[in-house]
Design a protein around this motif. Structure first.
Motif, PDB file in Angstrom:
ATOM      1  N   PHE A 290      57.451 111.235 -70.302  1.00 18.74           N
ATOM      2  CA  PHE A 290      56.705 110.366 -71.201  1.00 18.74           C
ATOM      3  C   PHE A 290      57.340 108.987 -71.162  1.00 18.74           C
ATOM      4  N   GLY A 291      56.493 107.965 -71.106  1.00 22.29           N
ATOM      5  CA  GLY A 291      56.998 106.605 -71.066  1.00 22.29           C
ATOM      6  C   GLY A 291      56.048 105.637 -71.750  1.00 22.29           C
ATOM      7  N   SER A 292      56.510 104.443 -71.899  1.00 20.06           N
ATOM      8  CA  SER A 292      55.764 103.400 -72.588  1.00 20.06           C
ATOM      9  C   SER A 292      54.706 102.775 -71.686  1.00 20.06           C
ATOM     10  N   THR A 293      53.563 102.458 -72.276  1.00 20.72           N
ATOM     11  CA  THR A 293      52.520 101.677 -71.602  1.00 20.72           C
ATOM     12  C   THR A 293      52.041 100.615 -72.582  1.00 20.72           C
ATOM     13  N   ASN A 294      51.435  99.578 -72.061  1.00 23.80           N
ATOM     14  CA  ASN A 294      50.908  98.526 -72.930  1.00 23.80           C
ATOM     15  C   ASN A 294      49.468  98.795 -73.336  1.00 23.80           C
ATOM     16  N   GLU A 295      48.895  99.859 -72.824  1.00 24.11           N
ATOM     17  CA  GLU A 295      47.496 100.178 -73.092  1.00 24.11           C
ATOM     18  C   GLU A 295      47.394 101.479 -73.871  1.00 24.11           C
ATOM     19  N   GLU A 296      46.207 101.743 -74.397  1.00 23.07           N
ATOM     20  CA  GLU A 296      45.945 102.970 -75.150  1.00 23.07           C
ATOM     21  C   GLU A 296      45.591 104.109 -74.188  1.00 23.07           C
ATOM     22  N   VAL A 297      46.530 104.456 -73.329  1.00 22.62           N
ATOM     23  CA  VAL A 297      46.354 105.563 -72.387  1.00 22.62           C
ATOM     24  C   VAL A 297      47.527 106.511 -72.554  1.00 22.62           C
ATOM     25  N   ALA A 298      47.354 107.712 -72.027  1.00 19.77           N
ATOM     26  CA  ALA A 298      48.422 108.704 -72.129  1.00 19.77           C
ATOM     27  C   ALA A 298      49.677 108.186 -71.447  1.00 19.77           C
TER      28      ALA A 298
ATOM     29  N   TYR B  66      48.108 112.395 -78.722  1.00 16.40           N
ATOM     30  CA  TYR B  66      49.360 112.268 -79.472  1.00 16.40           C
ATOM     31  C   TYR B  66      50.412 111.506 -78.676  1.00 16.40           C
ATOM     32  N   TRP B  67      50.407 111.656 -77.365  1.00 18.00           N
ATOM     33  CA  TRP B  67      51.432 111.058 -76.510  1.00 18.00           C
ATOM     34  C   TRP B  67      50.900 109.818 -75.791  1.00 18.00           C
ATOM     35  N   LEU B  68      50.285 108.908 -76.522  1.00 11.52           N
ATOM     36  CA  LEU B  68      49.835 107.654 -75.931  1.00 11.52           C
ATOM     37  C   LEU B  68      51.054 106.794 -75.583  1.00 11.52           C
ATOM     38  N   GLY B  69      50.985 106.121 -74.442  1.00 11.54           N
ATOM     39  CA  GLY B  69      52.098 105.264 -74.032  1.00 11.54           C
ATOM     40  C   GLY B  69      52.383 104.155 -75.021  1.00 11.54           C
ATOM     41  N   SER B  70      51.349 103.688 -75.704  1.00  6.51           N
ATOM     42  CA  SER B  70      51.533 102.624 -76.700  1.00  6.51           C
ATOM     43  C   SER B  70      52.247 103.126 -77.954  1.00  6.51           C
ATOM     44  N   SER B  71      52.332 104.447 -78.129  1.00  2.15           N
ATOM     45  CA  SER B  71      53.024 105.000 -79.298  1.00  2.15           C
ATOM     46  C   SER B  71      54.505 105.271 -79.015  1.00  2.15           C
ATOM     47  N   TYR B  72      54.944 104.976 -77.788  1.00  2.00           N
ATOM     48  CA  TYR B  72      56.346 105.177 -77.424  1.00  2.00           C
ATOM     49  C   TYR B  72      57.251 104.386 -78.365  1.00  2.00           C
ATOM     50  N   ASP B  73      58.285 105.031 -78.845  1.00  2.00           N
ATOM     51  CA  ASP B  73      59.288 104.390 -79.686  1.00  2.00           C
ATOM     52  C   ASP B  73      60.635 104.937 -79.234  1.00  2.00           C
ATOM     53  N   PRO B  74      61.587 104.090 -78.896  1.00  6.49           N
ATOM     54  CA  PRO B  74      62.854 104.585 -78.358  1.00  6.49           C
ATOM     55  C   PRO B  74      63.653 105.454 -79.321  1.00  6.49           C
TER      56      PRO B  74
ATOM     57  N   PRO C 260      66.173  93.899 -84.064  1.00  9.56           N
ATOM     58  CA  PRO C 260      66.382  93.529 -82.648  1.00  9.56           C
ATOM     59  C   PRO C 260      67.029  94.624 -81.805  1.00  9.56           C
ATOM     60  N   ILE C 261      67.823  95.507 -82.428  1.00 15.29           N
ATOM     61  CA  ILE C 261      68.429  96.619 -81.681  1.00 15.29           C
ATOM     62  C   ILE C 261      67.326  97.485 -81.089  1.00 15.29           C
ATOM     63  N   LYS C 262      66.332  97.773 -81.888  1.00 15.75           N
ATOM     64  CA  LYS C 262      65.216  98.611 -81.434  1.00 15.75           C
ATOM     65  C   LYS C 262      64.480  97.948 -80.274  1.00 15.75           C
ATOM     66  N   ARG C 263      64.213  96.666 -80.381  1.00 16.07           N
ATOM     67  CA  ARG C 263      63.525  95.947 -79.303  1.00 16.07           C
ATOM     68  C   ARG C 263      64.347  95.950 -78.024  1.00 16.07           C
ATOM     69  N   LEU C 264      65.652  95.692 -78.147  1.00 17.36           N
ATOM     70  CA  LEU C 264      66.525  95.641 -76.980  1.00 17.36           C
ATOM     71  C   LEU C 264      66.572  96.995 -76.280  1.00 17.36           C
ATOM     72  N   TYR C 265      66.771  98.054 -77.046  1.00 22.32           N
ATOM     73  CA  TYR C 265      66.828  99.401 -76.472  1.00 22.32           C
ATOM     74  C   TYR C 265      65.495  99.731 -75.811  1.00 22.32           C
TER      75      TYR C 265
ATOM     76  N   VAL D 224      64.798 100.642 -71.720  1.00 21.58           N
ATOM     77  CA  VAL D 224      64.109 101.851 -71.286  1.00 21.58           C
ATOM     78  C   VAL D 224      62.865 101.485 -70.487  1.00 21.58           C
ATOM     79  N   LEU D 225      62.071 100.556 -70.984  1.00 22.96           N
ATOM     80  CA  LEU D 225      60.846 100.153 -70.301  1.00 22.96           C
ATOM     81  C   LEU D 225      61.156  99.571 -68.928  1.00 22.96           C
ATOM     82  N   GLN D 226      62.172  98.751 -68.838  1.00 20.15           N
ATOM     83  CA  GLN D 226      62.523  98.118 -67.569  1.00 20.15           C
ATOM     84  C   GLN D 226      62.973  99.144 -66.540  1.00 20.15           C
ATOM     85  N   VAL D 227      63.799 100.098 -66.943  1.00 17.72           N
ATOM     86  CA  VAL D 227      64.316 101.093 -66.013  1.00 17.72           C
ATOM     87  C   VAL D 227      63.234 102.074 -65.574  1.00 17.72           C
TER      88      VAL D 227
END
Length: 189
Positions: free
Chosen positions: A73-81, A123-131, A174-179, A183-186
């Protein structure tokens, strides 16, 4: 209704017979003699882990491997799985495998796993990713329970940083954004 038997004959065997009414049900209930092994793959997300491990924490990405595919599971900028698959061992050149843990065996085949996961996409939309609350480690634990049909022994250290970080995010966003950016970059490399 045609009856299909697990051992393809009507003779008695040590395996129970399954009465099937359609092909989809057959695929959903198909059993393999020993099942398909399920592994938890734990990857280092950062070289910083060598220092963080001293304190019992680290940045980790996890996948569940079954039938030569890794699910994560990973982050996406769109409302997709945000659920994605890769051929086992081809996830990313920037990630280094730390540990591979056998979790058990599943009787599900690839088709059945796909059907189970497709029900989970909303439930597992990429836009709902939270580190800290909903990351790849949360998904791996959930997914392993789903396909193994039992609780999974999951190493505490894998998601420990996310638990600690959750306490601090309310005080220092900012800690949350940085983390999340790390994750998103890697994972996008």
């Amino acid at each position: 209704t045609k009856q299909i038997y697990h051992n393809k004959e009507k003779k008695k065997s040590k395996h129970h017979h399954i009465k099937i009414t359609n092909y989809d049900d057959f695929l959903l209930k198909k059993e393999f003699k020993y099942g398909n092994p399920v592994y938890l793959n734990i990857y280092h997300l950062s070289f910083v882990n060598f220092i963080l491990q001293i304190f019992g924490i680290g940045l980790y990405h996890t996948t569940i491997e079954v039938q030569d595919l890794e699910y994560s599971f990973g982050s996406t900028n769109e409302e997709v799985a945000g659920i994605f698959t890769n051929k086992a061992g081809t996830l990313s050149t920037s990630l280094r495998l730390k540990e591979k843990i056998y979790l058990g065996s599943t009787l599900y085949n690839t088709y059945t796993i796909y059907k189970l996961l497709s029900n989970q996409y909303p439930y597992w939309l990429g836009s709902s990713y939270d580190p800290f609350v909903k990351n790849c480690n949360h998904f791996s634990k959930f997914f392993a329970r789903l396909i193994l049909n039992h609780q999974v022994i999951y190493p505490d250290y894998v998601n420990r940083l996310s638990k600690y970080g959750m306490m601090f995010t309310s005080f220092y966003p900012p800690i949350k954004r940085l983390y999340g950016e790390i994750v998103l970059q890697v994972t996008n490399n």
